[in-house]
Enzyme design. Structure first.
Site, mmCIF file in Angstrom:
data_model
loop_
_atom_site.group_PDB
_atom_site.id
_atom_site.type_symbol
_atom_site.label_atom_id
_atom_site.label_comp_id
_atom_site.label_asym_id
_atom_site.label_seq_id
_atom_site.Cartn_x
_atom_site.Cartn_y
_atom_site.Cartn_z
ATOM 1 C CB CYS A 80 -0.905 -0.028 1.229
ATOM 2 S SG CYS A 80 -1.793 1.497 1.541
ATOM 3 C CB CYS A 101 -6.768 1.151 6.512
ATOM 4 S SG CYS A 101 -5.466 2.363 6.789
ATOM 5 C CD GLU A 118 -10.852 27.551 1.249
ATOM 6 O OE1 GLU A 118 -10.676 27.004 0.138
ATOM 7 O OE2 GLU A 118 -10.001 27.539 2.166
ATOM 8 C CG ASP A 174 -3.923 25.475 7.381
ATOM 9 O OD1 ASP A 174 -2.908 24.875 6.984
ATOM 10 O OD2 ASP A 174 -4.914 24.887 7.858
ATOM 11 C CB CYS A 216 0.083 19.751 5.283
ATOM 12 S SG CYS A 216 -0.384 20.361 3.640
#
Length: 454
Positions: free
Chosen positions: A80, A160, A335, A383, A410
């Site tokens: 995976c 998972c 956004e 972000d 991230c």
């Protein structure tokens, strides 16, 4: 490359881990990348691919096993493409991820911030509130699972360890329904079939579940008429079931057209003490409890007070800004995705927050608009997605001249790049802290404090 060729077997000591999760060692000065290895492993390595300046290898046997090595607890972890660190202890994973962040800020950004202690995750299994399972056909039957590494070949497996068990149960129920009624799975080669993905979301605190089936044609939705009562009979936490139409030949999972089969297409959860509404297209951190700690640190670094204006760029459903709204005079959220802005407005109203304004549009263009209308926020929270901020966003973030910019990212590589650009625009990179929101994968979040230079 004369020194090495395919199928050569060489001794190799693993001395580092790459951002992709591969171990790396050097043989006669040549870097050799080997998956599923740990720092301290000494292996007999078979060369499987030779490039102009490096090689890929495979561990044939272990002469010395690293003290950080463990046996993977997942039967498909080597197949995976999800987990890369199930073969090492979690403390080592945190060290590696902290090092990822430090290397990016020092090598890419040429920055020297203070590094706050890395925040590991309390729960390294069953933490995800979102899953997208590709569906394929194998031997005439629909199967579901996850893509193998660097491919679109589906590894059939639904249990998972990163997902809550109820996700597996729901997916198994849907696949059984699909096969009983001979509903064709999507074939990427022939560009035929109906069901492409099973997309699930769950409120980590509320338990509410969204079921979204991604199909090539909503017009054929009648084949799922009996699925909704079957799901509701078995899973009382399901609050909405919907279809998403994506007929395009693309790697993008979701299309733009929706049809609600049950409920209003959204679920509710609580985050940072606020009730939040989540739709299929809304960004919402996949690890709710760890994200709450991340947002709390962002608020601490922001140094908010009741007379301040806070600008929340890339605000998604408003979760970050709304968690801080009661600490400031005014909140502005920006956004580009309209359903997310709609959710943010609903979320503000549901929590009695009246000092928030939400604007739909590109972050850079809206930042310029806000600058031109005279907005001068005291603090900016950013972000962005993995690609980071665009040049226009960074330019007008600096032009608005906030005292502090707090970046949540991230992708530490683009965060380091963006912080270096902000450095050229008059902001010092003061503090960086890593947060593990994605245990057992290579992904890691960080929060950065930038301060206006006096």
């Amino acid at each position: 490359m004369e020194d090495l060729k395919k199928n050569d077997i060489i001794p190799l000591e693993i001395t580092d881990i790459t951002n992709e999760g591969n171990g790396v060692g050097r043989y006669n000065g040549i870097a050799v990348f080997v998956p599923s290895t740990a720092v301290g492993d000494v292996i007999e390595c078979r060369i499987v691919k030779v490039k102009s300046s490096f090689c890929y290898g495979r561990a044939e046997s272990y002469t010395v096993r690293s003290d950080t090595r463990i046996e993977s607890d997942c039967p498909v972890s080597k197949l995976c493409g999800g987990c890369s660190f199930r073969h090492i202890i979690y403390e080592e994973e945190c060290r590696i991820k902290d090092n990822f962040i430090r290397e990016s800020f020092e090598r890419i950004g040429k920055l020297s911030p203070e590094y706050l202690p890395f925040s590991g995750c309390k729960d390294i299994d069953l933490y995800r509130n979102k899953a997208q399972y590709p569906v394929a056909e194998t031997e005439g039957k629909a199967v579901c699972g996850f893509y193998a590494k660097r491919s679109h070949r589906v590894v059939e497996f639904t249990r998972c360890r990163l997902q809550p068990k109820i996700f597996s149960d729901i997916v198994d129920k849907i696949i059984s329904y699909v096969n009983t009624r001979h509903i064709p799975a999507y074939d990427e080669v022939r560009l035929s079939g109906l069901l492409r993905h099973i997309y699930l979301r769950r409120g980590a605190n509320s338990g509410e579940i969204m079921v979204c089936l991604v199909v090539t044609s909503i017009k054929k939705a009648g084949v799922f008429d009996d699925l909704v009562p079957a799901l509701l009979d078995s899973f009382s936490d399901i609050k909405t079931v919907l279809l998403n139409e994506n007929p395009r030949n693309t790697n993008v999972i979701l299309g733009e057209k929706m049809k609600y089969l049950y409920g209003d297409g959204s679920i509710k959860d609580t985050m940072c003490g606020n009730t939040v509404s989540i739709s299929p297209l809304s960004f919402y951190q996949v690890n709710t409890h760890q994200a709450e700690l991340l947002y709390a640190m962002a608020a601490e670094l922001a140094g908010l007070s009741e007379n301040m204006t806070l600008l929340d760029l890339y605000c998604g459903t408003g979760t970050i800004g709304l968690s801080m709204a009661r600490q400031v005079k005014k909140l502005i959220g920006v956004e580009i995705i309209q359903p997310a802005i709609d959710n943010a407005v609903v979320n503000a109203k549901a929590n009695g927050i009246e000092n928030a304004e939400f604007i739909c549009g590109d972050a850079g263009k809206i930042a310029k608009l806000l600058y031109e209308r005279g907005e001068r926020p005291d603090v900016i929270i950013a972000d962005p997605a993995r690609r980071g901020c665009d040049g226009e966003s960074l330019e007008y973030m600096a032009k608005m001249s906030p005292d502090r910019i707090v970046m949540i990212s991230c992708n530490h590589t683009t965060a380091a790049r963006d912080c270096a650009i902000l450095g050229e625009l008059g902001y010092s990179c003061d503090k960086v802290m890593g947060f593990d929101l994605f245990p057992r994968t290579t992904h890691v979040e960080c929060v950065v404090l930038m301060s206006k230079e006096k």
